[in-house]
Design an enzyme around this catalytic site. Structure first.
Site, PDB file in Angstrom:
ATOM      1  CE  LYS A 125     -30.179  -2.413  20.910  1.00 24.25           C
ATOM      2  NZ  LYS A 125     -31.004  -2.983  21.864  1.00 24.25           N
ATOM      3  CB  SER A 166     -45.218   5.323  25.763  1.00 23.80           C
ATOM      4  OG  SER A 166     -44.404   4.703  24.638  1.00 23.80           O
ATOM      5  NE  ARG A 203     -42.948  -2.215  21.590  1.00 22.56           N
ATOM      6  CZ  ARG A 203     -41.684  -1.744  21.678  1.00 22.56           C
ATOM      7  NH1 ARG A 203     -41.166  -0.646  21.093  1.00 22.56           N
ATOM      8  NH2 ARG A 203     -40.632  -2.305  22.620  1.00 22.56           N
ATOM      9  CE  LYS A 223     -31.381   1.250  23.321  1.00 24.64           C
ATOM     10  NZ  LYS A 223     -32.402   2.203  24.119  1.00 24.64           N
ATOM     11  CD  GLU A 238     -35.409  -0.260  25.033  1.00 24.51           C
ATOM     12  OE1 GLU A 238     -34.415   0.655  25.380  1.00 24.51           O
ATOM     13  OE2 GLU A 238     -36.276   0.271  24.505  1.00 24.51           O
ATOM     14  CG  ASN A 275     -37.754   1.215  27.364  1.00 24.63           C
ATOM     15  OD1 ASN A 275     -37.365   1.777  26.653  1.00 24.63           O
ATOM     16  ND2 ASN A 275     -38.556   0.063  26.878  1.00 24.63           N
ATOM     17  NE  ARG A 286     -42.322  -1.611  26.647  1.00 25.84           N
ATOM     18  CZ  ARG A 286     -41.943  -0.219  25.969  1.00 25.84           C
ATOM     19  NH1 ARG A 286     -42.780   0.807  26.336  1.00 25.84           N
ATOM     20  NH2 ARG A 286     -41.178  -0.055  25.217  1.00 25.84           N
ATOM     21  CD  GLU A 299     -33.831   4.404  25.986  1.00 25.32           C
ATOM     22  OE1 GLU A 299     -34.712   3.849  25.717  1.00 25.32           O
ATOM     23  OE2 GLU A 299     -32.755   3.902  26.186  1.00 25.32           O
ATOM     24  N   GLY A 300     -36.220   6.093  22.316  1.00 28.98           N
ATOM     25  CA  GLY A 300     -37.634   6.501  21.502  1.00 28.98           C
ATOM     26  C   GLY A 300     -37.550   6.148  20.148  1.00 28.98           C
TER      27      GLY A 300
HETATM   28  N1  LIG Z   1     -30.746  -7.166  19.876  1.00 34.05           N
HETATM   29  C1  LIG Z   1     -31.766  -6.910  19.030  1.00 34.05           C
HETATM   30  N2  LIG Z   1     -32.149  -7.675  18.124  1.00 34.05           N
HETATM   31  C2  LIG Z   1     -33.182  -7.619  17.201  1.00 34.05           C
HETATM   32  N3  LIG Z   1     -33.853  -6.521  17.178  1.00 34.05           N
HETATM   33  C3  LIG Z   1     -33.495  -5.503  18.048  1.00 34.05           C
HETATM   34  C4  LIG Z   1     -32.346  -5.706  19.009  1.00 34.05           C
HETATM   35  N4  LIG Z   1     -32.190  -4.481  19.839  1.00 34.05           N
HETATM   36  C5  LIG Z   1     -33.099  -3.616  19.290  1.00 34.05           C
HETATM   37  N5  LIG Z   1     -33.986  -4.193  18.194  1.00 34.05           N
HETATM   38  C6  LIG Z   1     -35.128  -3.520  17.471  1.00 34.05           C
HETATM   39  O1  LIG Z   1     -34.789  -2.396  17.412  1.00 34.05           O
HETATM   40  C7  LIG Z   1     -35.938  -1.512  18.217  1.00 34.05           C
HETATM   41  C8  LIG Z   1     -35.554  -0.354  18.890  1.00 34.05           C
HETATM   42  O2  LIG Z   1     -34.410  -0.839  19.854  1.00 34.05           O
HETATM   43  P1  LIG Z   1     -34.413  -0.510  21.467  1.00 34.05           P
HETATM   44  O3  LIG Z   1     -33.134  -0.908  22.051  1.00 34.05           O
HETATM   45  O4  LIG Z   1     -35.638  -0.881  21.880  1.00 34.05           O
HETATM   46  O5  LIG Z   1     -34.164   1.091  21.243  1.00 34.05           O
HETATM   47  P2  LIG Z   1     -35.163   2.227  21.622  1.00 34.05           P
HETATM   48  O6  LIG Z   1     -34.789   2.510  23.160  1.00 34.05           O
HETATM   49  O7  LIG Z   1     -34.956   3.276  20.650  1.00 34.05           O
HETATM   50  O8  LIG Z   1     -36.390   1.611  21.576  1.00 34.05           O
HETATM   51  C9  LIG Z   1     -36.640  -2.862  19.010  1.00 34.05           C
HETATM   52  O9  LIG Z   1     -37.861  -2.556  19.247  1.00 34.05           O
HETATM   53  C10 LIG Z   1     -36.492  -3.834  18.169  1.00 34.05           C
HETATM   54  O10 LIG Z   1     -37.517  -3.848  16.832  1.00 34.05           O
HETATM   55  N1  LIG Z   2     -44.434   9.972  22.501  1.00 34.39           N
HETATM   56  C1  LIG Z   2     -43.723   9.738  23.844  1.00 34.39           C
HETATM   57  C2  LIG Z   2     -43.141   8.652  23.453  1.00 34.39           C
HETATM   58  C3  LIG Z   2     -42.339   8.091  24.420  1.00 34.39           C
HETATM   59  C4  LIG Z   2     -41.243   6.837  24.077  1.00 34.39           C
HETATM   60  O1  LIG Z   2     -40.569   6.897  22.837  1.00 34.39           O
HETATM   61  N2  LIG Z   2     -41.096   5.986  24.931  1.00 34.39           N
HETATM   62  C5  LIG Z   2     -40.204   4.805  24.396  1.00 34.39           C
HETATM   63  C6  LIG Z   2     -39.228   4.494  25.875  1.00 34.39           C
HETATM   64  S1  LIG Z   2     -38.406   5.837  25.982  1.00 34.39           S
HETATM   65  C7  LIG Z   2     -40.970   3.694  24.402  1.00 34.39           C
HETATM   66  O2  LIG Z   2     -41.649   2.938  25.267  1.00 34.39           O
HETATM   67  N3  LIG Z   2     -40.940   3.213  23.054  1.00 34.39           N
HETATM   68  C8  LIG Z   2     -41.919   2.212  22.666  1.00 34.39           C
HETATM   69  C9  LIG Z   2     -43.206   2.531  22.188  1.00 34.39           C
HETATM   70  C10 LIG Z   2     -43.139   2.589  20.516  1.00 34.39           C
HETATM   71  O3  LIG Z   2     -42.939   1.390  20.183  1.00 34.39           O
HETATM   72  O4  LIG Z   2     -43.221   3.616  20.158  1.00 34.39           O
HETATM   73  C11 LIG Z   2     -44.906   9.145  24.750  1.00 34.39           C
HETATM   74  O5  LIG Z   2     -45.843   8.187  24.305  1.00 34.39           O
HETATM   75  O6  LIG Z   2     -44.912   9.588  25.885  1.00 34.39           O
HETATM   76 MG   LIG Z   3     -37.223   0.192  22.549  1.00 34.78          MG
END
Ligand SMILES: Nc1ncnc2c1ncn2[C@@H]1O[C@H](COP(=O)(O)OP(=O)(O)O)[C@@H](O)[C@H]1O
Ligand SMILES: N[C@H](CCC(=O)N[C@@H](CS)C(=O)NCCC(=O)O)C(=O)O
Ligand SMILES: [Mg+2]
Length: 498
Positions: free
Chosen positions: A387, A176, A474, A334, A169, A171, A153, A391-392
């Site tokens: 970062k 999920s 989301r 990342k 990012e 994934n 995703r 993940e998660g």
């Molecule tokens: N470059 C960015 N600008 C604005 N918000 C961000 C950015 N990177 C991450 N975020 C916010 O942080 C959340 C988690 O970051 P992400 O890189 O998706 O980490 P994870 O792998 O934990 O989901 C994203 O869903 C978004 O809401």
């Molecule tokens: N509990 C585990 C959760 C698995 C999980 O955190 N996946 C990450 C990518 S690694 C992800 O997609 N995060 C977006 C969903 C959010 O906003 O929470 C599952 O459901 O299998």
């Molecule tokens: Mg994310």
């Protein structure tokens, strides 16, 4: 009631000029006003619909809600109405999915690139180091994954200032909400069918969401390629999983539509019950595993002991089709996202035309070696996100904490810089939204993140599937830094094409 009608401004990035220089965002024309009575009806209908259609998660206040299905369910947090997005951005995001799928596959085959790019991270990040050790072992034994399955995703935000779509990012493990995301699209279409006239919204502008059916199809097609009718698809899950219903939608459809059986095991159970047979196949409780589908294993918390790591290695060694393989997992870190953004690196893996399309959606991404950028980030930390390789959700560093951490890393002269990447912070347009959590409707200024699912299945040099597969929207309070539904910041939403 005497209170004035609540106005819902679908403020939305309007038409943007062809030429990007002068970007004029016209306000979204239809500003909606929803009377309190209509709002109450909408929320009530939505809560009933969610309960009747399985848009549910485990309720964290109920002890067994993460272990026993049917116990302690609560509706998944959702936005009452779909978030408007211009069709052009939607199409752009969908078009990028097959290119990202192909990129993941090609990078996954370059073991040296993965090991070299992560070699310094390896020294300071124990979790990533363990993943790399497994990857090294596979290189040593020249393990080939002939059949490869990726269920990805790619998440995007629309930057208000530039009206450009930026990837947050990619994934490649445990992507999920394919299940629950589809239900929210259906919920919104249902609400607009019932109340669309009062709202002035057309249900047909909520795109159909095929994510869960296409993900089930991809898993079934991989099972088919394994070519053993008695084999199963194994879901690797966490011991406590309040998002189990999102996962069960996939296993239900696998059985219902494709006649494929699934089992659910934790890494600890796999360590205890799994066996590598002489022919290299993975057996669990006497059943051969055709596909290992990871919905756990992406976080250090999933490896509380050596047993879980032994289980991961055993699965990697086996002939089962891993989704993701250790290589696909590493491609989704990342640090690799940041390395690929370096000049000429992406172009090693893709034809120029495709590389150019991806680069258009790359936000600023830097390692902490870039002293100029680190200096700027210390001066203007609010313009960056720091970062770690995690993940998660819930792991990123924002605002002044970015400055603190960068100064700390600088002063310590530690190698720990290699555990982080710096990313340009994206600022989407905030829109007035209704977020419904635990039966209560909150009216907030919110921003959204569009995820496009992609499925890739390859057997040797035959690409069997390479598609975009539906979406996840989301939406979160615009004041919250972090996102994520599982982390409790965001709610599940859908899309209204304008
Ligand atoms: N470059 C960015 N600008 C604005 N918000 C961000 C950015 N990177 C991450 N975020 C916010 O942080 C959340 C988690 O970051 P992400 O890189 O998706 O980490 P994870 O792998 O934990 O989901 C994203 O869903 C978004 O809401
Ligand atoms: N509990 C585990 C959760 C698995 C999980 O955190 N996946 C990450 C990518 S690694 C992800 O997609 N995060 C977006 C969903 C959010 O906003 O929470 C599952 O459901 O299998
Ligand atoms: Mg994310």
């Amino acid at each position: 009631s005497s209170s004035p009608p609540v106005s819902l401004g679908f403020s939305q990035s309007g038409e943007t000029e062809e030429v990007q220089e002068e970007v004029v965002l016209k306000p979204f024309p239809a500003s909606l006003s929803i009377s309190p009575a209509l709002l109450e009806n909408l929320v009530y209908d939505a809560l009933v619909w969610s309960s009747l259609n399985g848009l549910v998660v485990g309720d964290k206040s109920v002890k067994r809600s993460g272990t026993s299905p049917g116990v302690g369910m609560v509706h998944a947090p959702f936005a009452l109405l779909p978030m408007p997005i211009q069709e052009g951005f939607w199409k752009q995001a969908c078009e990028l999915a097959p290119i990202f799928n192909e990129l993941v596959d090609r990078v996954s085959l370059d073991g040296k690139f993965l090991q070299d790019s992560l070699s310094r991270t390896k020294k300071v990040d124990a979790f990533t180091s363990r993943l790399l050790d497994i990857h090294s072992k596979m290189l040593e034994i020249n393990k080939k994954e002939v059949i490869r399955l990726g269920l990805h995703r790619s998440d995007y935000m629309l930057d208000a200032e530039t009206a450009l779509l930026y990837q947050i990012e990619l994934n490649t493990i445990s992507s999920s909400f394919a299940g629950l995301g589809c239900l929210v699209s259906n919920l919104h279409r249902h609400l607009l069918n019932q109340h669309g006239k009062d709202l002035g919204l057309n249900p047909k502008r909520v795109p159909g969401n095929t994510a869960v059916r296409q993900f089930a199809e991809a898993l079934a097609k991989a099972w088919n390629e394994f070519d053993n009718k008695r084999a199963v698809v194994m879901f690797v899950v966490q011991p406590e999983e309040r998002n189990m219903y999102d996962q069960h939608w996939l296993s239900f459809l696998l059985k219902e539509i494709h006649g494929v059986n699934t089992i659910r095991k934790t890494l600890a159970e796999i360590a205890g019950e799994g066996q590598l047979l002489l022919d290299g196949s993975l057996a669990i409780g006497g059943q051969i595993v055709a596909v290992v589908y990871f919905r756990a294993g992406y976080s250090p918390n999933d490896y509380p002991s050596e047993s879980e790591w032994n289980a991961r290695l055993m699965m990697e060694r086996s002939t089962a089709i891993k989704c993701p393989s250790i290589s696909y997992h590493l491609v989704g870190t990342k640090k690799i996202q940041q390395e690929l953004a370096k000049p000429l690196v992406l172009e090693r893996f893709l034809e120029d035309e495709d590389a150019a399309k991806l680069r258009k959606c790359f936000a600023g991404l830097w390692s902490l070696d870039d002293s100029e950028v680190v200096k700027t980030a210390i001066e203007r930390p609010e313009l960056f996100v720091l970062k770690p390789q995690r993940e998660g959700g819930g792991n990123n560093i924002y605002g002044d904490d970015v400055k603190e951490m960068l100064l700390k890393l600088q002063n310590e002269k530690s190698q720990e810089q290699a555990a982080y990447i710096l990313m340009q912070r994206i600022f989407p347009t905030a829109s007035l939204s209704y977020l419904v959590r635990e039966g209560i409707c909150h009216q907030n200024n919110a921003i959204s993140e569009l995820g496009i699912y992609g499925a890739y299945l390859r057997n040797n040099d035959k690409v069997i599937m390479n598609d975009h597969c539906g979406y996840l929207m989301r939406t979160k309070d615009s004041s919250s830094n972090e996102g994520g539904v599982a982390t409790g910041f965001a709610v599940l939403d859908s899309v209204y094409l304008t």
